[in-house]
Design an enzyme around this catalytic site. Structure first.
Site, mmCIF file in Angstrom:
data_model
loop_
_atom_site.group_PDB
_atom_site.id
_atom_site.type_symbol
_atom_site.label_atom_id
_atom_site.label_comp_id
_atom_site.label_asym_id
_atom_site.label_seq_id
_atom_site.Cartn_x
_atom_site.Cartn_y
_atom_site.Cartn_z
ATOM 1 N N LYS A 201 0.826 -1.203 0.000
ATOM 2 C CA LYS A 201 0.000 0.000 0.000
ATOM 3 C C LYS A 201 0.865 1.260 0.000
ATOM 4 C CE LYS A 201 -3.791 0.089 2.446
ATOM 5 N NZ LYS A 201 -4.746 0.184 3.579
ATOM 6 N N GLU A 207 9.944 -6.019 4.032
ATOM 7 C CA GLU A 207 10.082 -7.354 3.449
ATOM 8 C C GLU A 207 9.744 -7.334 1.962
ATOM 9 O OE1 GLU A 207 8.289 -8.020 7.670
ATOM 10 O OE2 GLU A 207 8.192 -6.513 6.053
ATOM 11 N N GLY A 262 -5.571 -4.552 4.879
ATOM 12 C CA GLY A 262 -4.890 -5.601 4.125
ATOM 13 C C GLY A 262 -5.595 -6.941 4.169
ATOM 14 N N ARG A 263 -6.089 -7.325 5.341
ATOM 15 C CA ARG A 263 -6.728 -8.639 5.469
ATOM 16 C C ARG A 263 -8.137 -8.668 4.868
ATOM 17 N NH1 ARG A 263 -5.862 -5.968 10.011
ATOM 18 N NH2 ARG A 263 -7.540 -5.468 11.460
ATOM 19 N N GLU A 348 -5.637 -10.985 13.838
ATOM 20 C CA GLU A 348 -5.156 -9.627 13.656
ATOM 21 C C GLU A 348 -6.284 -8.619 13.869
ATOM 22 O OE1 GLU A 348 -1.838 -8.539 10.854
ATOM 23 O OE2 GLU A 348 -3.500 -7.570 9.786
ATOM 24 N N HIS A 379 -4.513 -37.630 11.035
ATOM 25 C CA HIS A 379 -3.325 -38.423 11.361
ATOM 26 C C HIS A 379 -2.249 -37.554 12.003
ATOM 27 C CE1 HIS A 379 -4.862 -41.938 9.154
ATOM 28 N NE2 HIS A 379 -5.433 -41.025 8.386
ATOM 29 N N LYS A 507 7.757 -3.701 13.779
ATOM 30 C CA LYS A 507 8.355 -2.969 12.660
ATOM 31 C C LYS A 507 9.229 -1.834 13.156
ATOM 32 C CE LYS A 507 4.496 -3.739 9.435
ATOM 33 N NZ LYS A 507 3.448 -3.059 8.639
#
Length: 543
Positions: A201, A207, A262-263, A348, A379, A507
């Site tokens: 954004k 990253e 973002g999510r 979040e 399993h 951050k």
């Protein structure tokens, strides 16, 4: 808000929990022959069965009453009116606008329509070869570079809708700043036919920028042409000046807006990788499914409202039963990334400790979300679900028809899913275990010794969400279902689901640490542990 009414309802719910804690779910079915029919909801191509829960009509009525005492309907209406309900950032929350569910907002809607038209044109250009690389070869690989919501949404949906993907276009994803992630992708990429999408954004995410610059350098080195960047890169961002400096041409830049978290952004230009993967027409079907769930959430009474019921049950177990985790178990290989997607969406959004009024909260406001695709989990961790001392509510998600109907595979998958939900409910008593061992011709002494180890308490709650088939539309509805569930939970906990200040602290400290990485002097600026670990890394880095 009616505080006395809320407190009275909470006291009632405490009593309801005490009453139900001594009642088996199988008994609840015996007491209410219509339970299975009464505790189901259909909406937007999904079918929710919530009858296998430690709840009855009386307790559910109290939960619905609590939701009304929290003025849930008014909060829901504020969301769909586009009010700035993200109060800590003074922002509107308009992700439903991206699928047409918020009336008005003509100016913003025009921006959205313009962006969607540009996405449609870009997707058509890539698929037809009109948009191509520097050697005019069509793109065969798309590598999306993002993190968080800019990664999880596109990656999850592209995997989920892989049966609908363009066969001659491979969409891949890079998110981790660990160089192994992007190195692995670049190792097999053809620089002449690879398109990179950088999703950030602000175009400042460390990253994402680290991976983007690595990809940019690789492309220039491989082609020997700095001008390759403008044809082989696209960007999703608001920072057009920074993108221009990076070398991306304006026609390859797609906007983001600060009213989309973002999510919640898969419906925006962040969904460009999905549109490239499945084509623009199916991308609009994806939006339509979500819009249908929006309409259901907005119009259905609380008692028959799928997101509301799921949220109330989650709240019920977290606040009144002490169930601090919840498992999502999709019985479909293509939905294997869905638990991780909902993990971010829920944790979040609602992992908070401060109320909307700025008061310190002392109770948990979000369960720990985890899970994996069935039948793999059976399993792995289902042992704990069946016999552990933790009560873990489960959401089973099951498409009834497979995209790959081979032999009896789907029969076996469905039987496993339904078998697991029933086993969690009924368990196995000591008497049943002894009888079972006796039928296997084990002598009585050995049977009585082994039987306690084969007992399972049962009474473990679960929901089952069915769909006819996993399609763009049903996937859109499923995502919107959990978005609205999370919102309802936030109203019940009196928190803001649309900020994420906790993400920012790490951050900030990372930014403070970075200058000391390359400093030659021993670090003493932080706590003793951090100083020692940092100095240890520097000794290896500089050796």
């Amino acid at each position: 808000m009616n505080i006395p009414e809320r407190n009275s309802l909470r006291e009632r719910l405490i009593e309801e929990q005490k009453r139900l804690s001594g009642t088996a779910m199988t008994t609840l079915f015996e007491l209410d022959p219509d339970r299975a029919c009464a505790m189901q909801i259909q909406a937007a191509g999904l079918d929710l069965d919530f009858s296998k829960n430690r709840i009855d009509r009386s307790a559910m009525a109290a939960l619905v009453g609590l939701a009304r005492a929290h003025q849930l309907e008014a909060h829901r209406d504020a969301l769909f009116r586009g009010e700035p309900i993200n109060t800590t950032e003074q922002r509107q929350v308009l992700h439903p606008l991206l699928r047409g569910a918020i009336p008005g907002q003509e100016s913003l809607r025009a921006q959205v329509e313009t962006t969607l038209t540009r996405i449609e044109q870009f997707v058509h250009g890539v698929h037809s070869g009109l948009i191509s690389g520097i050697t005019d070869k069509p793109f065969r690989t798309v590598i999306n570079i993002g993190i968080g919501g800019s990664h999880l949404g596109p990656a999850m949906t592209c995997r989920a809708l892989k049966p609908y993907a363009q066969r001659d276009l491979d969409v891949q994803f890079v998110s981790n700043v660990d160089a192994s992630d992007i190195s692995q992708k670049l190792r097999n990429a053809d620089p002449e036919t690879t398109l990179f999408i950088v999703a950030s954004k602000t175009f400042t995410t460390q990253e994402t920028l680290a991976n983007a610059h690595t990809a940019r350098n690789w492309l220039i080195e491989q082609t020997g042409r700095p001008d390759a960047v403008e044809r082989h890169f696209a960007a999703i961002s608001t920072a057009t000046d920074r993108i221009a400096q990076f070398g991306i041409r304006p026609t390859h830049i797609f906007p983001m807006w600060d009213w989309v978290g973002g999510r919640y952004s898969i419906w925006s230009s962040i969904g460009l990788p999905l549109a490239l993967a499945i084509g623009y027409e199916l991308f609009t079907d994806f939006h339509r499914g979500a819009a249908e769930m929006d309409r259901h959430f907005q119009k259905a009474p609380l008692e028959q409202n799928m997101p509301v019921i799921l949220a109330l049950l989650s709240y019920w177990y977290l606040r009144f039963w002490g169930a601090e985790t919840q498992a999502l178990l999709p019985y479909d290989h293509y939905l294997g990334d869905f638990p991780a997607y909902v993990q971010q969406l829920d944790m979040e959004s609602n992992g908070k400790s401060t109320s909307l009024q700025g008061e310190r909260l002392h109770q948990a406001t979000s369960p720990i979300i985890w899970g994996t695709e069935g039948t793999n989990g059976q399993h792995s961790f289902h042992q704990l679900l069946h016999q552990g001392n933790l009560m873990v509510p489960v959401d089973f998600i099951l498409p009834l028809r497979s995209h790959n109907p081979i032999g009896a595979h789907q029969d076996l998958l469905v039987a496993n899913c339904l078998g697991q939900s029933r086993a969690l409910m009924v368990g196995k008593s000591l008497e049943e275990a002894i009888t079972e061992l006796g039928e296997a011709r084990m002598d009585d002494t050995a049977a009585k010794s082994l039987a306690p180890h084969k007992t399972m308490p049962g009474n473990r709650p679960s929901n089952t969400i069915l769909m006819d088939k996993l399609t763009p539309s049903t996937l859109g509805a499923l995502i919107a279902l959990y978005e609205h569930k999370v919102f309802v939970q936030s109203v019940l906990h009196k928190i803001n689901a649309f900020d994420q200040w906790g993400v920012e602290l790490g951050k900030q400290i990372c930014t403070a640490l970075l200058p000391y990485i390359s400093n030659e002097q021993p670090c003493s600026a932080f706590d003793e542990s951090t100083n020692r670990l940092l100095n240890q890394y520097r000794s290896v880095r500089n050796s």
